[in-house]
Design a protein around this motif. Structure first.
Motif, mmCIF file in Angstrom:
data_model
loop_
_atom_site.group_PDB
_atom_site.id
_atom_site.type_symbol
_atom_site.label_atom_id
_atom_site.label_comp_id
_atom_site.label_asym_id
_atom_site.label_seq_id
_atom_site.Cartn_x
_atom_site.Cartn_y
_atom_site.Cartn_z
ATOM 1 N N LEU A 147 -30.359 31.668 41.128
ATOM 2 C CA LEU A 147 -29.888 32.526 40.042
ATOM 3 C C LEU A 147 -29.565 33.897 40.625
ATOM 4 O O LEU A 147 -30.169 34.307 41.622
ATOM 5 N N ALA A 148 -28.646 34.603 39.986
ATOM 6 C CA ALA A 148 -28.330 35.951 40.452
ATOM 7 C C ALA A 148 -28.076 36.871 39.267
ATOM 8 O O ALA A 148 -27.382 36.495 38.310
ATOM 9 N N LEU A 149 -28.656 38.056 39.328
ATOM 10 C CA LEU A 149 -28.398 39.111 38.357
ATOM 11 C C LEU A 149 -27.315 40.003 38.943
ATOM 12 O O LEU A 149 -27.525 40.663 39.961
ATOM 13 N N ILE A 150 -26.150 39.998 38.318
ATOM 14 C CA ILE A 150 -25.016 40.718 38.865
ATOM 15 C C ILE A 150 -24.356 41.559 37.786
ATOM 16 O O ILE A 150 -24.593 41.376 36.594
ATOM 17 N N SER A 151 -23.527 42.487 38.220
ATOM 18 C CA SER A 151 -22.894 43.425 37.310
ATOM 19 C C SER A 151 -21.410 43.135 37.187
ATOM 20 O O SER A 151 -20.770 42.657 38.132
ATOM 21 N N SER A 152 -20.860 43.454 36.027
ATOM 22 C CA SER A 152 -19.434 43.291 35.800
ATOM 23 C C SER A 152 -18.923 44.488 35.005
ATOM 24 O O SER A 152 -19.579 44.937 34.057
ATOM 25 N N ALA A 153 -17.784 45.013 35.418
ATOM 26 C CA ALA A 153 -17.173 46.164 34.745
ATOM 27 C C ALA A 153 -15.826 45.748 34.176
ATOM 28 O O ALA A 153 -15.223 44.766 34.628
ATOM 29 N N GLN A 272 -18.341 50.658 29.960
ATOM 30 C CA GLN A 272 -19.313 49.613 29.677
ATOM 31 C C GLN A 272 -19.629 48.812 30.941
ATOM 32 O O GLN A 272 -18.763 48.611 31.793
ATOM 33 N N ARG A 273 -20.852 48.365 31.048
ATOM 34 C CA ARG A 273 -21.267 47.505 32.151
ATOM 35 C C ARG A 273 -22.023 46.303 31.585
ATOM 36 O O ARG A 273 -22.898 46.458 30.732
ATOM 37 N N ARG A 274 -21.670 45.124 32.073
ATOM 38 C CA ARG A 274 -22.394 43.913 31.680
ATOM 39 C C ARG A 274 -23.345 43.509 32.791
ATOM 40 O O ARG A 274 -22.974 43.536 33.969
ATOM 41 N N LEU A 275 -24.533 43.125 32.405
ATOM 42 C CA LEU A 275 -25.466 42.501 33.330
ATOM 43 C C LEU A 275 -25.394 41.005 33.074
ATOM 44 O O LEU A 275 -25.646 40.546 31.957
ATOM 45 N N LEU A 276 -25.037 40.249 34.109
ATOM 46 C CA LEU A 276 -24.837 38.814 33.974
ATOM 47 C C LEU A 276 -25.898 38.039 34.729
ATOM 48 O O LEU A 276 -26.344 38.464 35.800
ATOM 49 N N LEU A 277 -26.288 36.912 34.174
ATOM 50 C CA LEU A 277 -27.130 35.951 34.872
ATOM 51 C C LEU A 277 -26.215 34.819 35.303
ATOM 52 O O LEU A 277 -25.648 34.107 34.471
#
Length: 306
Positions: A147-153, A272-277
């Motif tokens: 699993l990875a916690l990553i960011s998306s803009a 805005q920033r999304r934190l994705l799993l």
């Protein structure tokens, strides 16, 4: 492919190159010379009878044959590691889940999730590694993390453009914030206007790296970057010392050190920033699913606190 011609070292080197994206980075991670890495990849390609890597100016990418070799190599290496544990008398680690995370999630969210898992599923072991969003996407592709916690803009494009797409679940979607010294004149307000950011001094990540904590996006001037640091805590302590401003995600706003205040920014595009799993598509082992649930619960808790 003549399997007998391949060594475990060659397979491990190939997996590292696929994960790191360059021969140089793989050599550093393994403690090898770059020429040694090149020799191992050449051995794989001789055995395969075809190229497994596409050499590009910005690094390497797996060919179709490379993807197949990587899947088989990963399965073989995992089986060898499992056998080694059994032979040495160590307990089966089928309950071990590997999680990759961005630096901004390591201060609050990851420890919170692990604490919850210890209470709800004590048999699950979580091992973690920090990385940038591109590095973690490669780690997922090479099965180095589950699993990875990553960011998306914005505009929230696919993470790496490869097929099949990674499965991503949005845990949080929040605004970017500004971190500034409590002694700074702008700290006296409840928010900062984007026009007031002109002429400020900034603390950012080194060039080419993830600048989630760095210069405010979209400034209409060339920013004055006076300090660069990879570590988010180092950036924030530089802010506390009055050395400049930096950006910060909402997820670590409550972990800032003394001497730093966090303010929203108004005006200009909404940042805005999304934190994705994220994970590879396909069936999910029970332990991985439980860790995913713990990360989602921790994200919800930090979201309610913000």
């Amino acid at each position: 492919m003549e399997i007998r011609d391949l060594s475990l070292t060659a397979l491990r080197v190939f997996r590292a190159v696929a994960e790191q994206g360059t021969f140089t980075a793989a050599a550093v991670s393994l403690g090898y010379t770059q020429s040694a890495v090149s020799r191992q990849i050449a051995a794989i390609e001789r055995a395969a009878g075809t190229s497994v890597l596409e050499r590009r100016r910005d690094g390497v990418r797996l060919t179709a044959a490379g993807h197949l070799v990587l899947r088989r190599a990963t399965a073989a290496l995992d089986e060898i590691d499992r056998m080694a544990r059994e032979v040495s008398g160590l307990p089966d680690q089928g309950g071990t889940v590997r999680v990759g995370w961005l630096p901004s999630t390591g201060a609050v969210l990851v420890p919170l999730a692990i604490t919850g898992l210890r209470a709800s599923h004590p048999a699950i072991t979580v091992v973690t590694r920090e990385g940038s969003t591109p590095a973690l996407a490669r780690a997922l592709r090479t099965s180095s993390v589950d699993l990875a916690l990553i960011s998306s803009a914005p505009p929230f494009r696919p993470l790496d453009g490869q097929s099949p797409p990674l499965e991503c679940q949005t845990l949080t979607e929040r605004s970017l914030y500004l971190a500034l010294p409590v002694s700074h004149p702008l700290s006296r307000r409840d928010y900062v206007d984007v026009t007031d950011l002109r002429g400020q001094q900034w603390i950012a990540a080194p060039s080419g790296e993830d600048r989630l904590m760095g210069v405010w996006p979209g400034l209409d001037e060339r920013p004055a970057i006076v300090h660069t640091a990879r570590d988010w805590l180092a950036k924030l302590y530089l802010v506390a010392a009055g050395c400049g401003l930096t950006t910060v995600s909402a997820g670590i706003a409550r972990a800032v050190p003394e001497g730093v205040c966090v303010r929203p920014v108004r005006g200009g595009p909404q940042e805005q920033r999304r934190l994705l799993l994220a994970r590879l598509p396909g069936p999910m082992p029970e332990a991985v699913a439980r860790v995913g649930e713990a990360l989602r619960a921790a994200a919800l808790e930090t979201d309610l606190d913000s």
